[in-house]
Design a protein around this motif. Structure first.
Motif, short mmCIF file in Angstrom:
data_model
loop_
_atom_site.label_atom_id
_atom_site.label_comp_id
_atom_site.label_asym_id
_atom_site.label_seq_id
_atom_site.Cartn_x
_atom_site.Cartn_y
_atom_site.Cartn_z
N LYS A 132 38.61 33.95 42.66
CA LYS A 132 38.91 33.64 43.85
C LYS A 132 40.37 33.97 44.13
N GLU A 133 41.28 33.92 43.16
CA GLU A 133 42.63 34.21 43.36
C GLU A 133 43.00 35.45 43.78
N TYR A 134 42.05 36.33 43.45
CA TYR A 134 42.27 37.82 43.68
C TYR A 134 42.11 38.14 45.07
N ILE A 135 41.66 37.12 46.06
CA ILE A 135 41.69 37.60 47.56
C ILE A 135 43.07 37.91 47.99
N VAL A 136 43.95 37.27 47.52
CA VAL A 136 45.44 37.34 47.93
C VAL A 136 45.77 38.80 47.57
N ILE A 137 45.49 39.37 46.39
CA ILE A 137 45.93 40.60 45.86
C ILE A 137 45.15 41.77 46.51
N VAL A 138 43.96 41.76 47.03
CA VAL A 138 43.05 42.82 47.66
C VAL A 138 43.85 43.54 48.64
N PRO A 139 44.02 42.82 49.77
CA PRO A 139 44.95 43.35 50.87
C PRO A 139 46.22 44.17 50.40
N LEU A 140 46.77 43.65 49.32
CA LEU A 140 48.09 44.26 48.90
C LEU A 140 47.78 45.57 48.34
N LEU A 173 35.32 42.00 49.82
CA LEU A 173 34.97 43.34 50.77
C LEU A 173 35.45 43.02 52.00
N ALA A 174 35.63 41.70 52.47
CA ALA A 174 35.91 41.28 53.84
C ALA A 174 37.55 41.27 53.86
N ALA A 175 38.06 41.25 52.68
CA ALA A 175 39.40 41.04 52.75
C ALA A 175 39.96 42.54 52.68
N ALA A 176 39.15 43.61 52.38
CA ALA A 176 39.38 45.14 52.28
C ALA A 176 38.92 45.53 53.40
N GLN A 177 38.33 44.97 54.37
CA GLN A 177 37.54 45.43 55.49
C GLN A 177 36.65 46.77 55.12
N VAL A 178 36.07 46.55 54.15
CA VAL A 178 35.13 47.54 53.63
C VAL A 178 33.47 46.78 53.68
#
Length: 481
Positions: A169-177, A444-449
């Motif tokens: 779950k910590e990686y949700i911050v990283i995905v948009p970056l 997927l939602a964080a990346a809008q994919v």
């Protein structure tokens, strides 16, 4: 890649297409896919017999399965059954209950949903502050956009956090970056998403010392936690280079040319941008420490992201109104994730309400039978692979399946360590693509994919990993692991 790249591509602007195919195609909304799965689960409660295991807490008692009587006539479809905890008869799920399962799923997952929304809000503030764009510009300027250096280093770091500490779950911050990084290089969102998800899932497949999987699965079959590390290390050492090679193949497919000189701005960052980037790095580091030390759950994580948002907005000099507007805008971008999580949880609610989940586990256990150690190990692997669709929780799947599959496997000559290995490989493999995995849906939602685009993108690597997993599992049986 074209030689006329534009390094000023905005973070929110997808590069030459957000899907992995050059020809645009109409995407099926992932919520539709999950809604179909919810009603397929409802249909299963009519065609699959109902039954249940006795449980000590969440752990099932081996050999305790019993069939429950059930009236599965279609008249039940339009009824509103009254259910009580001490019912001795099962009832299929009615149409009304299937629809009710969706808001129930949202209610049950409300903590996770708010965490996702607050994460999106925090990233919206960072985006409005300009820190992400400026930091990526500096990074790409220093490295000259050399993805053959960036990609292996990033994937090694992300996979290590997953396989050693169980980070997810910590990686949700990283995905948009990473999506922004991909956009800066003229690549679509799905490449940035893959930079995080591929190593994350490789780490979960291996789970060298991941407490999330091993602290539940190993004690159930009488093993010390973290024991038998050798084959898990082998999975990690083999799969990570394959994942990196896959990403290089993707980069070539999208037109990346190592000979292209990327002229990104490598000027020094402003004080505000530098301070916000430092705060982001320290914030992620403290998040990892706090999650592992104090076992922060969704409420604490949501509060933490909210506090960071206020801090980022203050450092950036955003006014109260502008900061709130940026936070809300960021939340809106991940709002679909809340619906997706609710629908995924609704599938579990429907199967549990109709008392068919334990029946499926019992049926798979009987199919394993006594067919020799190799076939039994493979039977467990494929069973865990299928059950991940119905029980996407790592600890939940271990609690339901390991007390049943572990003893059965030993009767066929499969060691407890290999049973755990089959669980890790099967669960981890399906988790790369499962439409019912809330963890994957959040990323997927964080990346809008969309899920369909991701499924097509990752399927070739999934098949390769499946072949490697089968080979590793057979090796484990042969060497008596």
């Amino acid at each position: 890649m074209n030689e006329t790249l534009k390094p000023t591509l905005p973070i929110d602007t997808p590069a030459s297409g957000a899907v992995s195919t050059p020809r645009a195609r109409r995407q099926t909304n992932p919520a539709v896919i999950l809604l179909v799965i919810v009603f397929l689960a409802m249909a299963m409660t009519y065609v699959v017999r109902s039954g249940e295991y006795q449980r000590h807490g969440i752990i099932v008692v081996p050999g305790s399965y019993k069939t429950l009587e059930k009236d599965a006539s279609l008249t039940q479809l339009f009824s509103v059954p009254v259910r009580t905890p001490d019912d001795t008869h099962a009832q299929p799920v009615s149409l009304t209950e299937a629809f009710m399962a969706i808001p129930q799923g949202i209610e049950k997952s409300v903590g996770l949903i708010f965490m996702v929304l607050f994460t999106g809000g925090m990233l919206g503030v960072l985006n409005r502050a300009g820190a992400i764009n400026a930091g990526l510009e500096r990074l790409l300027g220093v490295t000259r956009g050399n993805v053959y250096v960036l990609v292996p280093c990033l994937m090694l770091a992300f996979s290590a956090g997953s396989t050693f500490m169980g980070m997810a779950k910590e990686y949700i911050v990283i995905v948009p970056l990473m999506v922004a990084l991909a956009n800066r290089m003229g690549l679509p969102n799905i490449v940035g998403l893959a930079l995080v998800v591929v190593p994350l899932k490789i780490g979960y497949l291996a789970s060298i010392s991941s407490p999330v999987a091993l602290s539940v699965a190993q004690p159930i079959v009488g093993l010390p936690v973290f024991s038998g590390m050798s084959m898990r290390v082998a999975a990690y050492v083999i799969m990570l280079p394959v994942g990196i090679a896959f990403m290089f193949t993707v980069l070539r497919r999208f037109g990346f040319d190592r000979a292209v000189a990327l002229q990104f701005d490598s000027q020094r960052l402003s004080f505000r941008h530098s301070l916000n980037i430092v705060l982001l790095g320290v914030g992620i580091g403290f998040l990892i420490y706090a999650s592992n030390t104090w076992h922060w759950h969704y409420t604490a994580l949501s509060a933490y992201y909210l506090a960071l948002s206020v801090l980022f907005a203050t450092v950036a000099g955003l006014g109260a109104s502008e900061g709130c507007a940026a936070f809300i805008e960021g939340m809106q971008k991940v709002l679909i994730a809340g619906v997706m999580i609710g629908l995924a949880t609704a599938v579990q609610i429907v199967l549990s309400t109709g008392d068919v989940l334990d029946t499926i586990v019992d049926g798979l256990a009987h199919l394993m039978g006594s067919h020799g150690p190799i076939l039994s190990a493979l039977g467990m692997f494929f069973s865990q692979l299928l059950l991940e669709l119905l029980i996407p929780s790592t600890s939940g799947q271990a609690a339901v399946t390991m007390p049943i599959f572990g003893p059965l496997a030993q009767l066929s000559g499969v060691s407890p360590q290999t049973s755990v290995y089959a669980f890790l490989l099967g669960h981890g493999l399906t988790n790369m693509i499962s439409p019912t995995s809330s963890g994957l849906l959040v990323l997927l939602a964080a990346a809008q994919v969309g899920w369909g685009a991701w499924a097509r993108f990752i399927l070739p690597l999934l098949l390769v990993f499946a072949a490697i997993s089968i080979a590793l599992l057979i090796t484990a049986v042969v060497i008596g692991y």
